[in-house]
Design a protein around this motif. Structure first.
Motif, PDB file in Angstrom:
ATOM      1  N   GLY A 154     -10.436   0.732  48.165  1.00  0.00           N
ATOM      2  CA  GLY A 154     -10.433   2.000  47.453  1.00  0.00           C
ATOM      3  C   GLY A 154     -11.750   2.331  46.768  1.00  0.00           C
ATOM      4  N   LYS A 155     -12.785   1.539  46.984  1.00  0.00           N
ATOM      5  CA  LYS A 155     -14.089   1.798  46.378  1.00  0.00           C
ATOM      6  C   LYS A 155     -15.049   2.313  47.436  1.00  0.00           C
ATOM      7  CE  LYS A 155     -13.706  -1.668  42.752  1.00  0.00           C
ATOM      8  NZ  LYS A 155     -14.313  -2.843  42.147  1.00  0.00           N
ATOM      9  N   SER A 156     -15.971   3.168  46.997  1.00  0.00           N
ATOM     10  CA  SER A 156     -16.978   3.676  47.927  1.00  0.00           C
ATOM     11  C   SER A 156     -18.052   2.613  48.146  1.00  0.00           C
ATOM     12  CB  SER A 156     -17.615   4.954  47.379  1.00  0.00           C
ATOM     13  OG  SER A 156     -18.404   4.650  46.249  1.00  0.00           O
ATOM     14  N   LEU A 157     -18.872   2.821  49.149  1.00  0.00           N
ATOM     15  CA  LEU A 157     -19.947   1.879  49.442  1.00  0.00           C
ATOM     16  C   LEU A 157     -20.930   1.788  48.288  1.00  0.00           C
ATOM     17  CD1 LEU A 157     -21.106  -0.010  51.544  1.00  0.00           C
ATOM     18  CD2 LEU A 157     -22.333   1.928  52.517  1.00  0.00           C
ATOM     19  N   GLU A 158     -21.180   2.912  47.614  1.00  0.00           N
ATOM     20  CA  GLU A 158     -22.096   2.910  46.475  1.00  0.00           C
ATOM     21  C   GLU A 158     -21.542   2.077  45.330  1.00  0.00           C
ATOM     22  OE1 GLU A 158     -21.200   5.771  48.059  1.00  0.00           O
ATOM     23  OE2 GLU A 158     -23.094   6.083  49.112  1.00  0.00           O
ATOM     24  N   GLU A 159     -20.236   2.181  45.078  1.00  0.00           N
ATOM     25  CA  GLU A 159     -19.617   1.393  44.017  1.00  0.00           C
ATOM     26  C   GLU A 159     -19.675  -0.092  44.331  1.00  0.00           C
ATOM     27  OE1 GLU A 159     -16.139   4.228  42.188  1.00  0.00           O
ATOM     28  OE2 GLU A 159     -15.776   3.290  44.132  1.00  0.00           O
ATOM     29  N   VAL A 160     -19.443  -0.442  45.577  1.00  0.00           N
ATOM     30  CA  VAL A 160     -19.461  -1.845  45.970  1.00  0.00           C
ATOM     31  C   VAL A 160     -20.874  -2.407  45.892  1.00  0.00           C
ATOM     32  CG1 VAL A 160     -19.038  -3.434  47.873  1.00  0.00           C
ATOM     33  CG2 VAL A 160     -17.433  -1.589  47.419  1.00  0.00           C
ATOM     34  N   SER A 161     -21.855  -1.631  46.313  1.00  0.00           N
ATOM     35  CA  SER A 161     -23.229  -2.142  46.309  1.00  0.00           C
ATOM     36  C   SER A 161     -23.822  -2.198  44.911  1.00  0.00           C
ATOM     37  CB  SER A 161     -24.121  -1.292  47.206  1.00  0.00           C
ATOM     38  OG  SER A 161     -24.263   0.006  46.668  1.00  0.00           O
ATOM     39  N   SER A 162     -23.230  -1.490  43.959  1.00  0.00           N
ATOM     40  CA  SER A 162     -23.766  -1.508  42.597  1.00  0.00           C
ATOM     41  C   SER A 162     -23.195  -2.636  41.758  1.00  0.00           C
ATOM     42  CB  SER A 162     -23.491  -0.170  41.904  1.00  0.00           C
ATOM     43  OG  SER A 162     -22.109  -0.021  41.655  1.00  0.00           O
ATOM     44  N   VAL A 163     -22.273  -3.403  42.310  1.00  0.00           N
ATOM     45  CA  VAL A 163     -21.703  -4.526  41.575  1.00  0.00           C
ATOM     46  C   VAL A 163     -22.791  -5.567  41.407  1.00  0.00           C
ATOM     47  CG1 VAL A 163     -20.002  -6.385  41.644  1.00  0.00           C
ATOM     48  CG2 VAL A 163     -19.397  -4.108  42.457  1.00  0.00           C
ATOM     49  N   THR A 164     -23.075  -5.923  40.165  1.00  0.00           N
ATOM     50  CA  THR A 164     -24.099  -6.934  39.919  1.00  0.00           C
ATOM     51  C   THR A 164     -23.491  -8.310  40.080  1.00  0.00           C
ATOM     52  OG1 THR A 164     -23.629  -6.910  37.558  1.00  0.00           O
ATOM     53  CG2 THR A 164     -25.389  -5.473  38.337  1.00  0.00           C
ATOM     54  N   ALA A 165     -24.295  -9.206  40.559  1.00  0.00           N
ATOM     55  CA  ALA A 165     -23.833 -10.565  40.772  1.00  0.00           C
ATOM     56  C   ALA A 165     -23.725 -11.292  39.443  1.00  0.00           C
ATOM     57  CB  ALA A 165     -24.809 -11.290  41.684  1.00  0.00           C
ATOM     58  N   ASP A 166     -22.711 -12.085  39.320  1.00  0.00           N
ATOM     59  CA  ASP A 166     -22.496 -12.886  38.129  1.00  0.00           C
ATOM     60  C   ASP A 166     -23.427 -14.095  38.194  1.00  0.00           C
ATOM     61  OD1 ASP A 166     -21.473 -14.111  35.888  1.00  0.00           O
ATOM     62  OD2 ASP A 166     -19.573 -14.688  36.825  1.00  0.00           O
ATOM     63  N   PRO A 167     -24.212 -14.367  37.138  1.00  0.00           N
ATOM     64  CA  PRO A 167     -25.119 -15.515  37.171  1.00  0.00           C
ATOM     65  C   PRO A 167     -24.403 -16.839  37.418  1.00  0.00           C
ATOM     66  CG  PRO A 167     -25.671 -14.093  35.333  1.00  0.00           C
ATOM     67  CD  PRO A 167     -24.398 -13.573  35.939  1.00  0.00           C
ATOM     68  N   ALA A 168     -23.143 -16.929  37.023  1.00  0.00           N
ATOM     69  CA  ALA A 168     -22.396 -18.159  37.248  1.00  0.00           C
ATOM     70  C   ALA A 168     -22.103 -18.371  38.727  1.00  0.00           C
ATOM     71  CB  ALA A 168     -21.090 -18.121  36.459  1.00  0.00           C
ATOM     72  N   MET A 169     -22.201 -17.313  39.507  1.00  0.00           N
ATOM     73  CA  MET A 169     -21.917 -17.414  40.935  1.00  0.00           C
ATOM     74  C   MET A 169     -23.151 -17.842  41.728  1.00  0.00           C
ATOM     75  SD  MET A 169     -18.724 -16.514  41.222  1.00  0.00           S
ATOM     76  CE  MET A 169     -18.375 -15.767  42.793  1.00  0.00           C
ATOM     77  N   GLY A 170     -24.288 -18.016  41.081  1.00  0.00           N
ATOM     78  CA  GLY A 170     -25.464 -18.501  41.773  1.00  0.00           C
ATOM     79  C   GLY A 170     -26.486 -17.434  42.092  1.00  0.00           C
ATOM     80  N   ALA A 171     -26.256 -16.200  41.728  1.00  0.00           N
ATOM     81  CA  ALA A 171     -27.220 -15.134  41.980  1.00  0.00           C
ATOM     82  C   ALA A 171     -27.442 -14.374  40.675  1.00  0.00           C
ATOM     83  CB  ALA A 171     -26.695 -14.187  43.050  1.00  0.00           C
ATOM     84  N   SER A 172     -28.587 -13.744  40.580  1.00  0.00           N
ATOM     85  CA  SER A 172     -28.870 -12.993  39.363  1.00  0.00           C
ATOM     86  C   SER A 172     -29.397 -11.615  39.719  1.00  0.00           C
ATOM     87  CB  SER A 172     -29.888 -13.744  38.502  1.00  0.00           C
ATOM     88  OG  SER A 172     -31.105 -13.876  39.191  1.00  0.00           O
ATOM     89  N   ALA A 173     -29.249 -10.678  38.797  1.00  0.00           N
ATOM     90  CA  ALA A 173     -29.686  -9.309  39.023  1.00  0.00           C
ATOM     91  C   ALA A 173     -31.190  -9.213  39.257  1.00  0.00           C
ATOM     92  CB  ALA A 173     -29.250  -8.424  37.866  1.00  0.00           C
ATOM     93  N   PRO A 174     -32.047  -9.950  38.514  1.00  0.00           N
ATOM     94  CA  PRO A 174     -33.487  -9.842  38.792  1.00  0.00           C
ATOM     95  C   PRO A 174     -33.849 -10.232  40.224  1.00  0.00           C
ATOM     96  CG  PRO A 174     -33.151 -10.843  36.653  1.00  0.00           C
ATOM     97  CD  PRO A 174     -31.785 -10.715  37.301  1.00  0.00           C
ATOM     98  N   ARG A 175     -33.168 -11.213  40.785  1.00  0.00           N
ATOM     99  CA  ARG A 175     -33.443 -11.585  42.173  1.00  0.00           C
ATOM    100  C   ARG A 175     -33.085 -10.449  43.104  1.00  0.00           C
ATOM    101  NH1 ARG A 175     -30.683 -16.856  43.828  1.00  0.00           N
ATOM    102  NH2 ARG A 175     -31.709 -16.306  45.760  1.00  0.00           N
TER     103      ARG A 175
END
Length: 57
Positions: free
Chosen positions: A24-45
């Motif tokens: 139920g989410k658009s592609l823009e909404e899905v791509s704007s989800v920032t990664a959680d640092p605990a998951m191994g990725a960070s927004a600056p990367r």
């Protein structure tokens, strides 16, 4: 073969519960989800990746 099947099943279960719901989410909404640092990725990367992949003028 049995080991590969078990490993694939375990990986599926982990991915099923760790991935965000996108129904139920658009592609823009899905791509704007920032990664959680605990998951191994960070927004600056992610920002650096976007800068590197941008077309050069």
């Amino acid at each position: 073969m049995l080991f590969g099947a078990v490993l694939t099943a375990v990986a599926f279960v982990i991915c099923f519960f760790m991935s965000p719901e996108t129904k139920g989410k658009s592609l823009e909404e899905v791509s704007s989800v920032t990664a959680d640092p605990a998951m191994g990725a960070s927004a600056p990367r992610l920002e650096k990746l976007e800068e590197a992949s941008a077309p050069r003028t």
